[in-house]
Structures are given as C-alpha cells and as structure tokens.
Design an enzyme around this catalytic site. Structure first.
Site, PDB file in Angstrom:
ATOM      1  N   CYS A  50       0.863  -1.023  -0.111  1.00 24.94           N
ATOM      2  CA  CYS A  50      -0.127  -0.014   0.113  1.00 24.94           C
ATOM      3  C   CYS A  50       0.846   1.203   0.088  1.00 24.94           C
ATOM      4  O   CYS A  50       1.500   1.667   0.907  1.00 24.94           O
ATOM      5  CB  CYS A  50      -0.912  -0.099   1.246  1.00 24.94           C
ATOM      6  N   CYS A  96      -0.841   4.540   2.477  1.00 27.35           N
ATOM      7  CA  CYS A  96      -0.785   4.329   4.015  1.00 27.35           C
ATOM      8  C   CYS A  96      -0.621   2.795   4.375  1.00 27.35           C
ATOM      9  O   CYS A  96       0.457   2.314   4.139  1.00 27.35           O
ATOM     10  CB  CYS A  96      -2.275   4.772   4.361  1.00 27.35           C
ATOM     11  N   SER A  97      -1.665   1.769   4.495  1.00 28.92           N
ATOM     12  CA  SER A  97      -1.445   0.688   5.318  1.00 28.92           C
ATOM     13  C   SER A  97      -2.408  -0.332   4.844  1.00 28.92           C
ATOM     14  O   SER A  97      -2.777  -1.148   5.730  1.00 28.92           O
ATOM     15  CB  SER A  97      -0.857   0.741   6.658  1.00 28.92           C
ATOM     16  N   CYS A  98      -3.135  -0.162   3.717  1.00 30.47           N
ATOM     17  CA  CYS A  98      -4.328  -0.726   3.346  1.00 30.47           C
ATOM     18  C   CYS A  98      -3.815  -2.258   3.280  1.00 30.47           C
ATOM     19  O   CYS A  98      -2.654  -2.621   2.605  1.00 30.47           O
ATOM     20  CB  CYS A  98      -4.750  -0.418   2.232  1.00 30.47           C
TER      21      CYS A  98
END
Lengths: 116, 197
Positions: free
Chosen positions: B105, B108-110
């Site tokens: 990702c 961000c941090s998906c």
C-alpha cells in the site's frame, strides 16, 4: 477435498508474525477508530483512510500509530454534532459483527431509519 | 483530563491524546461498554494470518474452491467464515513458476485484515511502501526472497477498496498432507508475497 479446518488446528496469528499492538494505547486508538467508522460513518472506512493518508504524508517519519492517532483526531473534528446523537443503532452494531448488547428498549423508536 | 493522575508511570503525550479521544467519544455515545476490549481481543487472537493460511490450504486441496477463490475472492473467503472490515473487496492473485505477486500500500497501510490480521511494522514503513514499487526485485532479494530473472514480478498496490491476497505455489511433496498440515506450511509473508514456500 480437505476436511474442514477449525481454529484449534493452528496456533495464534502471532506465530506467523508479530504482535498486533505494541502498547495498550495502540489497541485503544485502533478500537476507537473502529467505533467511529461503524457508528458515525455507517461502516465506511474511506473517510478515515483519507485522513490516514494525509497524516502519513504530513510526517512520513512519525511512528505509525502516532500518525493513526492524528488521523483519528482529524476525523473526529469533521463529525457533525448531531450525527453522533444517533449512534449505536442495532444496524450500526452489525458492522463489526459484534455481540454488543442493544441499547435499552426505551431508546427512541424509528432511530434506525434516521441513520439509514 | 485528570484520569491519569493516579498512574505511577509517566503517561506519554500520545497516550494522553488517545485518552482524551476515548473520553470524548465515550461522552458522545460512540463507544459501547466492552467495545475496546472486544476489538482488541479479536485482533490479538482471532483475526490473523492463520485465517489466510486456511484459505490457501483449501485452494491447494480443492480445485473447485481455488477456481471460486480466483473468480470472486470475497465470496470464496466468506465460505470459510472470514470477512469484515478491509475484506469487502478481495482479489486473490496466484503465483506460478513464471509469475510472482506481491502486495503493497503505497499511500498508507491498506491490508486484508480478515485473512492476514493487522500488517507487520515493516509493511507500514516508508522504505517498503516506496521501494516495492520502484525496485521490487532488489527489495525482495534483500528480504530473503531472491527471484530468478525470468520470473515476472507483479506488484499490487491496494486501491481505495480492493485488498489483495497472494496465493503461493503449493510446495512439492505435500500431496498426502491434510488440510491442517497444509495450512501449517503457509506463512504470512508468503501471502504478502515477500517469501516463497
């Protein structure tokens, strides 16, 4: 065909990785975010995701959960006061599939149609 | 604001901010009793890569399931009882001898929570997010996953809704294993695509 698996067949997730949270405040801010997403945004994660993207971009070197906290603070600032008064309807509670008890039956009838 | 006054240990600024958020949201009726504990318990003990491992093992052992999994990841994963936040639009990408898939990702941090749990620290750090797109072969090698030059690498960047899960290749010599034994072979990193089995 494999036989059905059960949770007991395998170890806990941490065997395959690391602990989900390093400190209690991290799990707290994670759960608070889940609550806001579920109960104030009807399960829509995108507004929080946009805030998280902004928070990470603003300070790329900041520890991850601190950026997460900044993102939740920014998201809460966008909450209209009146929406939160309709929180915790039965429908909203299903977003996380939690067995959280329903509000007292004396709560206003028809509330779920307001938050639809 | 003074909840921490009796705490013997000093409270960090970020802890104070989280405590303030908790107080505010509770006062506004957004945090049911027991909610924080329940979410924490779930993500610490019930939701994690052992769920994805069961999906992979089932796909290895059951060609019909594998077909459904590659056609509609969300529905096939739900067959095993997994779903929820960050798992509503699952796409499963299959490794082969010619193609290696890896997920990232960039913004961000998906990450696919229902099948892999919360992401590891390195997945959320800027070096991984930037370099996996720019120089995946070099980064994979540094992470202990060198790939022959003829293997094509496909990098999947999580978009607003889609979450990816890598279906690793079934290791040779596992034909007689049970589903549980197969699941025991599957690592988190192999389902992110930073390891081969």
């Amino acid at each position: 065909m494999s036989r059905p698996l059960s949770l007991s067949d395998l170890d806990l997730p941490r065997r395959n990785g690391e602990l989900a949270f390093d400190a209690p405040w991290q799990s707290t801010v994670f759960a608070l975010t889940a609550a806001v997403v579920d109960f104030a945004f009807g399960g829509d994660r995108e507004p929080f995701r946009q805030q998280l993207i902004k928070a990470i971009a603003a300070e790329p070197g900041r520890p991850y959960w601190e950026s997460w906290t900044a993102a939740l603070e920014a998201l809460v600032q966008t909450l209209p006061e009146r929406r939160t008064t309709h929180a915790l309807t039965k429908r909203d509670r299903k977003c996380h599939g939690l067995g959280v008890p329903d509000p007292p039956s004396s709560s206003r009838p028809g509330i779920s149609s307001i938050t639809r | 604001m003074s909840e921490g006054a009796h705490h013997p240990a000093p409270v960090s600024p970020v802890e104070q901010r989280v405590a303030a958020l908790e107080a505010l949201l509770t006062e506004r009726g957004l945090v049911p009793g027991g909610f924080i504990e329940e979410i924490t318990r779930r993500y610490e003990s019930q939701i994690g890569p052992m769920n994805g491992a069961k999906v992979v093992a089932r796909a290895w052992a059951d060609p019909g399931y594998k077909q459904r999994l590659l056609a509609d990841g969300t529905a096939a994963i739900a067959e095993l009882g997994f779903g929820g936040p960050e798992g509503d639009h699952m796409v499963v990408v299959e490794n082969s001898t010619a193609v290696h898939n890896v997920i990232v990702c960039t913004l961000c941090s998906c990450y696919p929570w229902p099948t892999l749990g919360l992401p590891p620290a390195w997945y959320k750090d800027p070096p991984y997010r930037a370099r996996m797109v720019r120089e995946p072969r070099a980064l994979l090698a540094e992470m202990g996953c060198p790939l022959p030059g003829e293997v094509q690498i496909r990098v999947w960047d999580s978009s607003a809704e889609v979450r990816y899960l890598v279906l690793p290749q079934r290791p040779p010599g596992t034909e007689d294993m049970t589903g549980a034994e197969l699941a025991g072979l599957v690592t988190r990193d192999s389902m992110i695509g930073v390891a081969r089995l």
